[in-house]
Design a protein around this motif. Structure first.
Motif, PDB file in Angstrom:
ATOM      1  N   ALA A  70       0.666  -1.193   0.005  1.00 19.18           N
ATOM      2  CA  ALA A  70       0.018   0.049  -0.158  1.00 19.18           C
ATOM      3  C   ALA A  70       0.975   1.265  -0.128  1.00 19.18           C
ATOM      4  N   VAL A  71       0.514   2.158  -0.650  1.00 24.50           N
ATOM      5  CA  VAL A  71       1.233   3.416  -0.642  1.00 24.50           C
ATOM      6  C   VAL A  71       0.015   4.571  -0.070  1.00 24.50           C
ATOM      7  N   LEU A  72       0.677   5.170   1.095  1.00 22.57           N
ATOM      8  CA  LEU A  72      -0.052   6.171   1.876  1.00 22.57           C
ATOM      9  C   LEU A  72       0.169   7.574   1.395  1.00 22.57           C
ATOM     10  N   CYS A  73      -0.819   8.354   1.121  1.00 22.71           N
ATOM     11  CA  CYS A  73      -0.636   9.803   0.456  1.00 22.71           C
ATOM     12  C   CYS A  73      -1.879  10.322   0.941  1.00 22.71           C
ATOM     13  N   GLU A  74      -1.624  11.964   0.779  1.00 24.46           N
ATOM     14  CA  GLU A  74      -2.706  12.751   1.026  1.00 24.46           C
ATOM     15  C   GLU A  74      -3.956  12.813  -0.121  1.00 24.46           C
ATOM     16  N   ALA A  75      -5.148  12.589   0.737  1.00 25.40           N
ATOM     17  CA  ALA A  75      -6.448  12.267  -0.231  1.00 25.40           C
ATOM     18  C   ALA A  75      -6.318  12.918  -1.485  1.00 25.40           C
ATOM     19  N   GLN A  76      -6.144  14.133  -1.658  1.00 23.66           N
ATOM     20  CA  GLN A  76      -5.994  14.827  -2.866  1.00 23.66           C
ATOM     21  C   GLN A  76      -4.952  14.819  -3.650  1.00 23.66           C
ATOM     22  N   ALA A  77      -3.914  14.132  -3.399  1.00 24.53           N
ATOM     23  CA  ALA A  77      -2.567  14.010  -4.090  1.00 24.53           C
ATOM     24  C   ALA A  77      -2.766  13.540  -5.485  1.00 24.53           C
ATOM     25  N   HIS A  78      -1.975  13.972  -6.118  1.00 23.88           N
ATOM     26  CA  HIS A  78      -1.867  13.808  -7.739  1.00 23.88           C
ATOM     27  C   HIS A  78      -2.021  12.449  -8.108  1.00 23.88           C
ATOM     28  N   ILE A  79      -1.256  11.598  -7.392  1.00 24.72           N
ATOM     29  CA  ILE A  79      -1.194  10.024  -7.674  1.00 24.72           C
ATOM     30  C   ILE A  79      -2.589   9.504  -7.334  1.00 24.72           C
ATOM     31  N   ALA A  80      -3.258   9.966  -6.248  1.00 23.56           N
ATOM     32  CA  ALA A  80      -4.523   9.519  -6.042  1.00 23.56           C
ATOM     33  C   ALA A  80      -5.699  10.038  -6.776  1.00 23.56           C
ATOM     34  N   VAL A  81      -5.651  11.205  -7.367  1.00 26.91           N
ATOM     35  CA  VAL A  81      -6.846  12.030  -8.008  1.00 26.91           C
ATOM     36  C   VAL A  81      -6.641  12.209  -9.453  1.00 26.91           C
ATOM     37  N   ASP A  82      -5.183  12.211 -10.138  1.00 29.38           N
ATOM     38  CA  ASP A  82      -5.026  12.644 -11.486  1.00 29.38           C
ATOM     39  C   ASP A  82      -4.179  11.842 -12.153  1.00 29.38           C
ATOM     40  N   GLY A  92      -3.834  20.156   2.287  1.00 26.47           N
ATOM     41  CA  GLY A  92      -3.094  19.562   1.350  1.00 26.47           C
ATOM     42  C   GLY A  92      -1.787  18.847   2.214  1.00 26.47           C
ATOM     43  N   LYS A  93      -1.650  19.040   3.249  1.00 23.31           N
ATOM     44  CA  LYS A  93      -0.387  18.657   4.064  1.00 23.31           C
ATOM     45  C   LYS A  93      -0.989  17.315   4.933  1.00 23.31           C
ATOM     46  N   LEU A  94      -0.054  16.287   5.125  1.00 22.62           N
ATOM     47  CA  LEU A  94      -0.364  15.174   6.106  1.00 22.62           C
ATOM     48  C   LEU A  94       0.456  15.869   7.250  1.00 22.62           C
ATOM     49  N   THR A  95      -0.330  14.966   8.383  1.00 22.56           N
ATOM     50  CA  THR A  95       0.361  15.384   9.882  1.00 22.56           C
ATOM     51  C   THR A  95       0.782  13.944  10.428  1.00 22.56           C
ATOM     52  N   PRO A  96       1.753  14.116  11.239  1.00 21.98           N
ATOM     53  CA  PRO A  96       2.161  12.690  12.044  1.00 21.98           C
ATOM     54  C   PRO A  96       0.870  12.228  12.602  1.00 21.98           C
ATOM     55  N   ALA A  97       0.002  12.912  13.145  1.00 19.58           N
ATOM     56  CA  ALA A  97      -1.061  12.399  13.955  1.00 19.58           C
ATOM     57  C   ALA A  97      -2.139  11.391  12.799  1.00 19.58           C
ATOM     58  N   SER A  98      -2.251  12.233  11.653  1.00 21.38           N
ATOM     59  CA  SER A  98      -3.005  11.422  10.734  1.00 21.38           C
ATOM     60  C   SER A  98      -2.388  10.429  10.140  1.00 21.38           C
ATOM     61  N   LEU A  99      -1.045  10.436  10.045  1.00 20.79           N
ATOM     62  CA  LEU A  99      -0.433   9.030   9.573  1.00 20.79           C
ATOM     63  C   LEU A  99      -0.451   8.275  10.429  1.00 20.79           C
ATOM     64  N   GLU A 100      -0.152   8.239  11.862  1.00 20.41           N
ATOM     65  CA  GLU A 100      -0.118   7.263  12.891  1.00 20.41           C
ATOM     66  C   GLU A 100      -1.406   6.779  12.875  1.00 20.41           C
ATOM     67  N   THR A 101      -2.455   7.329  12.857  1.00 18.66           N
ATOM     68  CA  THR A 101      -3.872   6.888  13.056  1.00 18.66           C
ATOM     69  C   THR A 101      -4.160   5.875  11.957  1.00 18.66           C
ATOM     70  N   THR A 102      -3.610   6.356  10.625  1.00 15.16           N
ATOM     71  CA  THR A 102      -3.904   5.287   9.474  1.00 15.16           C
ATOM     72  C   THR A 102      -3.014   4.032   9.532  1.00 15.16           C
ATOM     73  N   LEU A 103      -1.725   4.255   9.878  1.00 14.76           N
ATOM     74  CA  LEU A 103      -0.856   2.957  10.119  1.00 14.76           C
ATOM     75  C   LEU A 103      -1.370   2.024  11.312  1.00 14.76           C
ATOM     76  N   ALA A 104      -2.077   2.590  12.124  1.00 15.20           N
ATOM     77  CA  ALA A 104      -2.612   1.841  13.348  1.00 15.20           C
ATOM     78  C   ALA A 104      -3.830   0.882  12.809  1.00 15.20           C
ATOM     79  N   ARG A 105      -4.151   1.257  11.624  1.00 16.64           N
ATOM     80  CA  ARG A 105      -5.313   0.276  11.140  1.00 16.64           C
ATOM     81  C   ARG A 105      -4.484  -1.038  10.357  1.00 16.64           C
ATOM     82  N   PHE A 106      -3.340  -0.890  10.134  1.00 16.89           N
ATOM     83  CA  PHE A 106      -2.669  -1.944   9.322  1.00 16.89           C
ATOM     84  C   PHE A 106      -2.291  -2.793  10.635  1.00 16.89           C
TER      85      PHE A 106
END
Length: 343
Positions: free
Chosen positions: A76-88, A110-124
């Motif tokens: 899995a590649v983690l990125c910001e929800a509106q990132a070009h790789i995800a949307v365009d 448009g920027k990720l934060t350590p908190a949002s990244l940590e929350t996402t990683l915890a799901r895996f």
């Protein structure tokens, strides 16, 4: 008054001249030429480290092939929800990774934060066969919203990603604009902060069609050369792609062009600030300005000759628009836009 995209303008004169020069005589094909070798050496100087650099002709190719080299099909590649790789990019990263999953994370401006990244990683759960395994964090610099990650923000996100075993990719389609803003060395902004691979953009900033995928650890390049060939991006006359990059990197042309674009974005934002009904949605830190304004004003601006994209459908008689300045945007176009918006 064309603010549709920094892709709307042509090319820097220095790059056009370099292409003309490269057309003379003969040279080895498929990247075996002297210009291509010089570009890799020059990038090593600019980034102050040994590296491998591979030229391609589009940002989508740079991102998709870089991610495919770093991420397995079950990853899995983690990125910001509106990132070009995800949307365009029309699923190109998923296609070239042979099925890796892109996980979009809601960011702030448009920027990720350590908190949002940590929350996402915890799901895996590592080693859990029913889940894609996080393998790469991709950061966009500057972001889709025209904001710029600080050095501290990059370092914090990269540190967290690496603690979880992820590699870190940077989509630098507008890397020059970010560098013009930050005023630090390219080395500090990338590998010294934990970036493993950079998609180094030039097309949006004055090239005709030239990007470079830079691996700061040469060992990570792995089978990239084969992926580039298989995807059709190993150009036979590679010297014409490399000639653009060589001119772009000469005498800091890439930074001069980005400073022009960034400066005009600042002038535009300052000019519309305070106009009744006009709201600047995000900090203007690179060469993009996002405005919310009355739909009637947006229509009047278009009638007056301004061209720009609606960023979302009009709602409650308000429109959200994106304005992009470029290396070649005339300053008088910015002045004219502000004049029209003020009426």
């Amino acid at each position: 008054m064309n603010f549709l995209s920094d892709n709307a303008y042509g090319a820097l004169p220095e790059i056009v001249a370099a292409l003309s020069s490269a057309a003379a005589g003969t040279a080895s094909s498929y990247g075996g030429d002297d210009i291509t070798a010089r570009v890799e050496s020059r990038l090593a100087e600019i980034f102050e480290t040994k590296l491998r650099a591979f030229a391609v002709i589009s940002g989508t190719a740079a991102n998709a092939l870089a991610l495919a080299t770093l991420c397995p099909p079950h990853g899995a590649v983690l990125c910001e929800a509106q990132a070009h790789i995800a949307v365009d990019e029309c699923g190109a990263p998923e296609f070239f990774t042979h099925g890796a999953k892109l996980i979009g994370i809601e960011g702030h401006h448009g920027k990720l934060t350590p908190a949002s990244l940590e929350t996402t990683l915890a799901r895996f759960h590592q080693g859990f066969v029913h889940q894609a395994q996080p393998a790469v964090l991709s950061l966009t610099q500057s972001t889709e919203m025209g904001t710029v990650y600080s050095l501290a923000e990059i370092a914090a996100l990269a540190k967290l990603a690496k603690a979880h075993g992820l590699k870190v990719h940077m989509d630098g389609a507008r890397f020059a604009n970010a560098m013009a803003r930050l005023g630090i060395s390219p080395a500090e902004a990338t590998w010294k902060a934990g970036i493993d691979v950079l998609s180094f953009g030039a097309t949006k900033n004055g090239a005709l069609g030239a990007e470079a995928v830079i691996f700061f650890d040469p060992a990570l390049a792995g089978d990239f050369e084969y992926r580039r060939k298989k995807s059709g991006h190993l150009i036979s006359k590679m010297r014409f792609v490399s000639a653009q990059l060589e001119a772009y990197l000469t005498d800091d042309l890439w930074l001069k062009a980005a400073r022009h674009a960034n400066g005009l974005a600042q002038h535009l934002a300052e000019g519309v600030q305070g106009i009744a009904g006009v709201e600047i949605l995000y900090p203007v830190e690179a060469n993009e300005v996002f405005l919310r304004l009355p739909t009637t004003l947006a229509e009047a601006l278009r009638s007056g000759g301004a061209r720009f994209y609606d960023w979302s459908p009009p709602e409650n008689a308000k429109s959200t628009i994106r304005l992009v300045t470029s290396f070649a945007t005339p300053p008088e176009d910015v002045a004219r836009f502000v004049e029209l918006a003020s009426k």
